[in-house]
Design an enzyme around this catalytic site. Structure first.
Site, PDB file in Angstrom:
ATOM      1  N   LYS A  34      30.539  17.521 -11.855  1.00 52.22           N
ATOM      2  CA  LYS A  34      30.205  16.677 -10.708  1.00 52.22           C
ATOM      3  C   LYS A  34      30.618  17.328  -9.398  1.00 52.22           C
ATOM      4  O   LYS A  34      29.955  17.140  -8.383  1.00 52.22           O
ATOM      5  CB  LYS A  34      30.831  15.285 -10.841  1.00 52.22           C
ATOM      6  CG  LYS A  34      30.109  14.425 -11.854  1.00 52.22           C
ATOM      7  CD  LYS A  34      30.328  12.946 -11.601  1.00 52.22           C
ATOM      8  CE  LYS A  34      29.544  12.108 -12.607  1.00 52.22           C
ATOM      9  NZ  LYS A  34      29.845  10.687 -12.530  1.00 52.22           N
ATOM     10  N   LYS A  71      22.340  17.770 -22.031  1.00 60.80           N
ATOM     11  CA  LYS A  71      22.258  16.380 -22.478  1.00 60.80           C
ATOM     12  C   LYS A  71      21.203  15.643 -21.652  1.00 60.80           C
ATOM     13  O   LYS A  71      20.928  16.028 -20.509  1.00 60.80           O
ATOM     14  CB  LYS A  71      23.626  15.693 -22.375  1.00 60.80           C
ATOM     15  CG  LYS A  71      24.035  15.256 -20.991  1.00 60.80           C
ATOM     16  CD  LYS A  71      25.191  14.257 -21.034  1.00 60.80           C
ATOM     17  CE  LYS A  71      25.516  13.809 -19.621  1.00 60.80           C
ATOM     18  NZ  LYS A  71      26.565  12.825 -19.502  1.00 60.80           N
ATOM     19  N   LYS A  94      20.306  10.874 -16.529  1.00 55.97           N
ATOM     20  CA  LYS A  94      19.490  10.189 -15.524  1.00 55.97           C
ATOM     21  C   LYS A  94      19.452  10.950 -14.206  1.00 55.97           C
ATOM     22  O   LYS A  94      18.613  10.679 -13.370  1.00 55.97           O
ATOM     23  CB  LYS A  94      19.988   8.766 -15.322  1.00 55.97           C
ATOM     24  CG  LYS A  94      21.467   8.675 -15.029  1.00 55.97           C
ATOM     25  CD  LYS A  94      21.960   7.246 -15.229  1.00 55.97           C
ATOM     26  CE  LYS A  94      23.480   7.211 -15.174  1.00 55.97           C
ATOM     27  NZ  LYS A  94      24.052   5.974 -15.683  1.00 55.97           N
TER      28      LYS A  94
HETATM   29  P1  AMP Z   1      27.191   6.839 -17.968  1.00 50.55           P
HETATM   30  O1  AMP Z   1      25.771   6.614 -17.698  1.00 50.55           O
HETATM   31  O2  AMP Z   1      27.636   8.211 -17.635  1.00 50.55           O
HETATM   32  O3  AMP Z   1      28.071   5.756 -17.450  1.00 50.55           O
HETATM   33  O4  AMP Z   1      27.301   6.780 -19.559  1.00 50.55           O
HETATM   34  C1  AMP Z   1      27.282   5.560 -20.259  1.00 50.55           C
HETATM   35  C2  AMP Z   1      27.428   5.790 -21.737  1.00 50.55           C
HETATM   36  O5  AMP Z   1      26.304   6.487 -22.280  1.00 50.55           O
HETATM   37  C3  AMP Z   1      28.650   6.657 -22.107  1.00 50.55           C
HETATM   38  O6  AMP Z   1      29.236   6.117 -23.273  1.00 50.55           O
HETATM   39  C4  AMP Z   1      28.058   8.014 -22.398  1.00 50.55           C
HETATM   40  O7  AMP Z   1      28.831   8.743 -23.306  1.00 50.55           O
HETATM   41  C5  AMP Z   1      26.716   7.638 -23.012  1.00 50.55           C
HETATM   42  N1  AMP Z   1      25.716   8.700 -22.816  1.00 50.55           N
HETATM   43  C6  AMP Z   1      25.282   9.187 -21.633  1.00 50.55           C
HETATM   44  N2  AMP Z   1      24.358  10.156 -21.820  1.00 50.55           N
HETATM   45  C7  AMP Z   1      24.210  10.294 -23.174  1.00 50.55           C
HETATM   46  C8  AMP Z   1      23.392  11.131 -24.011  1.00 50.55           C
HETATM   47  N3  AMP Z   1      22.560  12.026 -23.505  1.00 50.55           N
HETATM   48  N4  AMP Z   1      23.522  10.996 -25.355  1.00 50.55           N
HETATM   49  C9  AMP Z   1      24.370  10.085 -25.882  1.00 50.55           C
HETATM   50  N5  AMP Z   1      25.151   9.259 -25.148  1.00 50.55           N
HETATM   51  C10 AMP Z   1      25.084   9.356 -23.819  1.00 50.55           C
END
Ligand code: AMP
Ligand code: TRP
Length: 342
Positions: A123, A205, A208
């Site tokens: 980040k 990965k 978004k």
């Molecule tokens: P965030 O959007 O960063 O707050 O992530 C929310 C949740 O989604 C967290 O538990 C992340 O580990 C999971 N997550 C985000 N991106 C992925 C991905 N590409 N594959 C699996 N889990 C994900």
């Protein structure tokens, strides 16, 4: 009396906490890695699901958009079927204990530990003009989220493993210094789908913050989902085999299908091998669409029901606040902050 308390303890369900940042479109990665498991685990655990809005402030946000995104995420939690009467579904910023415990834990977190965090490195590279202290101490706040409620289990995707390890270390460090205070939490990282990858660059990965065609949004229309999957990057072969080294694109699509249908990689291979990538991609699209369509339908109803969202937001914040007080009082006493005698 003691016997009684032990019985009560034995009966108490284990506690689960997870949070998602309200920062834009949630992806199929978020769904498979996190949200979907929330629903699966909801009956077994005593759950808290938080819209971690304070974490979102580590990156500059448009205030109106942030407010809307928080309500959208709350709606999505409800649309996947989480029950706000049973679980606590609330905004992090509505319970000031998160910030309070976050500060105390900051004072127990070493600079070196935070400097090692890959999410911080990523980040700060991405937002080089705004490497703020919050971005740096983000993992201590996340630890506070978890430890504040004596959490046993934390369902997250693989990218959060390092943060979770810090939460465990902080709990142990604090317990060693002051005696048993925090439950040391365990991660719940799904066996399949903990790291869904970008449709265009399966080395990365699914995220978004990458270009549109690399991810499927939970709220993408069915025809968009199909189009994105048809265009997903694959190799030049034609075998449907799970081999992340040599066939990362196909393996990623197999993970998506397997996470949704529960079929093993072998079963998927046996069913689609030799039929061509087009047929396989369409099968993945069918499964994803069938999974997401009912959620999208419920989401549309919920997101426009402002009175209902408001009611959930308010009552759940109150319940979470009450629960957080127990740990906070204990922590304050242990570190030596004087109690107010009103
Ligand atoms: P965030 O959007 O960063 O707050 O992530 C929310 C949740 O989604 C967290 O538990 C992340 O580990 C999971 N997550 C985000 N991106 C992925 C991905 N590409 N594959 C699996 N889990 C994900
Ligand atoms: N850091 C997590 C993410 O980016 C979100 C999060 C904040 C979280 N606090 C949490 C996840 C507590 C689990 C538990 O995905």
């Amino acid at each position: 009396m003691e016997q009684n308390q032990q019985e009560i303890k034995a009966e108490r369900k284990k506690r689960l906490f997870s949070g998602i940042q309200p920062t834009g479109t949630l992806t199929l990665g978020n769904y498979i890695g996190a949200l979907r498991n929330f629903k699966i685990l909801e009956d077994e655990y005593d759950c808290l699901f938080s819209v971690v809005d304070m974490h979102a402030l580590t990156v500059r946000q448009n205030p109106t958009e942030l407010r809307q995104n928080c309500l959208k995420l709350l709606s999505l939690y409800l649309a996947v079927g989480l029950d706000p009467e049973k679980s606590l579904i609330y905004f992090q910023s509505h319970v000031s204990g998160h910030a309070e415990l976050g500060w105390i834990l900051d004072c127990f977190t070493y600079m070196g530990e935070l400097q090692r965090m890959t999410q911080f490195k990523d980040k700060s590279a991405k937002h080089a003009d705004n490497i703020n202290a919050g971005l740096f101490t983000y993992p201590s706040l996340m630890a506070a989220d978890i430890l504040l409620y004596q959490t046993d289990v934390v369902p997250v995707g693989e990218d959060q493993k390092q943060h979770l390890e810090l939460a465990r270390n902080l709990a142990q460090r604090f317990n060693n210094a002051y005696g048993d205070t925090f439950v040391v939490p365990e991660g719940y990282i799904p066996k399949v789908g903990a790291r869904i990858r970008s449709l265009q660059d399966p080395e990365r990965k699914m995220s978004k913050s990458d270009p549109e065609d690399t991810y499927i949004a939970i709220l993408d229309e069915p025809n968009v989902i199909r189009k994105k999957l048809r265009r997903a990057q694959t190799d030049s072969g034609n075998s449907i085999v799970y081999d992340t080294e040599n066939k990362p694109g196909i393996s990623n699509l197999m993970s998506i299908l397997s996470a949704i249908t529960g079929e093993s990689m072998d079963a998927i291979g046996a069913q689609y091998d030799g039929k061509g990538y087009g047929v396989f991609k369409d099968a993945v699209a069918d499964a994803v669409i069938a999974e997401l369509e009912p959620i999208q339908k419920r989401y549309k109803e919920i997101v426009s029901d402002k009175a209902y969202l408001n009611q959930v937001m308010t009552t759940n914040a109150e319940r979470a606040r009450a629960l957080s007080q127990k740990t906070l009082l204990k922590v304050r006493r242990k570190v030596g902050l004087a109690a107010l005698k009103l």
